[in-house]
Design a protein around this motif. Structure first.
Motif, PDB file in Angstrom:
ATOM      1  N   UNK A   1       0.876  -1.173   0.000  1.00 45.98           N
ATOM      2  CA  UNK A   1       0.000   0.000   0.000  1.00 45.98           C
ATOM      3  C   UNK A   1       0.910   1.218   0.000  1.00 45.98           C
ATOM      4  N   UNK A   2       0.687   2.114  -0.949  1.00 46.65           N
ATOM      5  CA  UNK A   2       1.504   3.314  -1.086  1.00 46.65           C
ATOM      6  C   UNK A   2       0.652   4.531  -0.748  1.00 46.65           C
ATOM      7  N   UNK A   3       1.174   5.398   0.125  1.00 48.55           N
ATOM      8  CA  UNK A   3       0.483   6.618   0.531  1.00 48.55           C
ATOM      9  C   UNK A   3       1.184   7.833  -0.066  1.00 48.55           C
ATOM     10  N   UNK A   4       0.412   8.729  -0.645  1.00 44.62           N
ATOM     11  CA  UNK A   4       0.952   9.958  -1.221  1.00 44.62           C
ATOM     12  C   UNK A   4       0.201  11.155  -0.637  1.00 44.62           C
ATOM     13  N   UNK A   5       0.942  12.064  -0.052  1.00 40.72           N
ATOM     14  CA  UNK A   5       0.401  13.203   0.688  1.00 40.72           C
ATOM     15  C   UNK A   5       0.031  14.369  -0.228  1.00 40.72           C
ATOM     16  N   UNK A   6      -0.616  15.350   0.365  1.00 45.64           N
ATOM     17  CA  UNK A   6      -0.957  16.581  -0.331  1.00 45.64           C
ATOM     18  C   UNK A   6       0.182  17.582  -0.289  1.00 45.64           C
TER      19      UNK A   6
ATOM     20  N   UNK B   1       2.592  18.733   2.750  1.00 46.91           N
ATOM     21  CA  UNK B   1       2.643  17.666   3.747  1.00 46.91           C
ATOM     22  C   UNK B   1       3.803  16.725   3.422  1.00 46.91           C
ATOM     23  N   UNK B   2       3.871  15.625   4.117  1.00 49.89           N
ATOM     24  CA  UNK B   2       4.954  14.661   3.904  1.00 49.89           C
ATOM     25  C   UNK B   2       4.530  13.300   4.439  1.00 49.89           C
TER      26      UNK B   2
ATOM     27  N   UNK C   1       7.556  10.648   0.380  1.00 53.38           N
ATOM     28  CA  UNK C   1       7.728  12.103   0.336  1.00 53.38           C
ATOM     29  C   UNK C   1       7.827  12.518  -1.122  1.00 53.38           C
ATOM     30  N   UNK C   2       6.908  13.339  -1.572  1.00 54.32           N
ATOM     31  CA  UNK C   2       6.924  13.809  -2.948  1.00 54.32           C
ATOM     32  C   UNK C   2       8.152  14.697  -3.195  1.00 54.32           C
ATOM     33  N   UNK C   3       8.481  14.892  -4.435  1.00 57.15           N
ATOM     34  CA  UNK C   3       9.591  15.767  -4.816  1.00 57.15           C
ATOM     35  C   UNK C   3       9.409  17.139  -4.173  1.00 57.15           C
ATOM     36  N   UNK C   4      10.456  17.615  -3.488  1.00 57.26           N
ATOM     37  CA  UNK C   4      10.389  18.918  -2.838  1.00 57.26           C
ATOM     38  C   UNK C   4       9.669  18.922  -1.510  1.00 57.26           C
ATOM     39  N   UNK C   5       9.372  17.760  -0.982  1.00 56.45           N
ATOM     40  CA  UNK C   5       8.635  17.631   0.276  1.00 56.45           C
ATOM     41  C   UNK C   5       9.374  16.684   1.225  1.00 56.45           C
ATOM     42  N   UNK C   6       9.137  16.882   2.515  1.00 60.50           N
ATOM     43  CA  UNK C   6       9.712  15.981   3.516  1.00 60.50           C
ATOM     44  C   UNK C   6      11.212  15.854   3.368  1.00 60.50           C
ATOM     45  N   UNK C   7      11.690  14.611   3.364  1.00 55.78           N
ATOM     46  CA  UNK C   7      13.121  14.340   3.265  1.00 55.78           C
ATOM     47  C   UNK C   7      13.574  14.051   1.840  1.00 55.78           C
TER      48      UNK C   7
ATOM     49  N   UNK D   1       6.608  18.675   8.176  1.00 58.41           N
ATOM     50  CA  UNK D   1       6.349  18.823   6.740  1.00 58.41           C
ATOM     51  C   UNK D   1       6.310  20.292   6.348  1.00 58.41           C
ATOM     52  N   UNK D   2       5.671  21.106   7.155  1.00 60.17           N
ATOM     53  CA  UNK D   2       5.582  22.537   6.849  1.00 60.17           C
ATOM     54  C   UNK D   2       6.961  23.192   6.885  1.00 60.17           C
ATOM     55  N   UNK D   3       7.814  22.710   7.784  1.00 53.52           N
ATOM     56  CA  UNK D   3       9.163  23.269   7.903  1.00 53.52           C
ATOM     57  C   UNK D   3      10.092  22.776   6.794  1.00 53.52           C
TER      58      UNK D   3
END
Length: 195
Positions: free
Chosen positions: A21-26, A29-30, A51-57, A176-178
């Motif tokens: 199961x793969x989860x993808x955030x908005x 977010x991350x 973590x999408x490109x440019x998000x999270x780690x 995620x916001x940071x």
């Protein structure tokens, strides 16, 4: 556990065992912001929150990628999913907002990667809605800069405004916001109008 596949530019959290199961955030977010859902599903599934490109780690987008932010995010997601599906079998994708838009677009292009898709409020935008996102870029950037100046106050505000959020997700939501790439946010692209 946070990890990046050696051949992937996107980082992810994985937990559990079983069907993939793969989860993808908005947008903004991350994977860390999905921790409650990861642990709810991990007793029955191998859950991978990406973590999408440019998000999270995940890595920041390049200037060339920011010229086409959604296609670039989609290509990075496709590469990562290709690796995961090769190792673990076809995925059930669950995506919210931007993540829902990316997953549904990818499912059309690469149905071989998926056993199913759940889109939660995917950002399939009308032209006027997309225009509002573009017009809101300065306010959105100012909001995220303010979060970076006062993270503790932001966390307190979230507790007051959203008292029923799972407490396990608050720290990840703030992280995620940071961590979100402000240059990515400055593109104002968060979904698709050609759906």
């Amino acid at each position: 556990m946070f990890r990046t596949h050696p051949d992937s530019s996107l980082s992810y959290v994985s937990a559990g065992a079983g069907p993939l199961v793969v989860l993808c955030h908005g947008v903004t977010d991350s994977a860390a912001a999905l921790s409650d859902l990861v642990w709810r599903l991990a007793d029955r599934y191998l859950v991978v929150a990406i973590d999408s490109l440019g998000h999270g780690l995940s890595r920041r987008s390049t200037s060339t990628e920011r010229e086409a932010p959604m296609p670039s995010a989609l290509a990075a997601l496709a590469d990562t999913l290709d690796l995961l599906v090769h190792e673990h079998g076809r995925a059930v994708g669950i995506g919210h907002s931007m993540g829902g838009a990316l997953l549904t677009r990818l499912a059309v292009q690469r149905p071989d990667l998926f056993a199913g898709i759940i889109g939660e409020d995917p950002s399939w935008l009308s032209p006027s809605h997309a225009q509002r996102y573009l017009a809101g870029i300065p306010a959105n950037l100012a909001h995220h800069r303010a979060i970076r100046c006062a993270p503790a106050g932001t966390l307190e505000h979230s507790q007051a405004e959203y008292p029923f959020w799972p407490e396990a997700e608050r720290a990840g939501w703030l992280a995620a916001k940071l961590q979100v790439d402000l240059d990515f946010l400055a593109t104002g692209e968060v979904g698709y109008t050609d759906w």
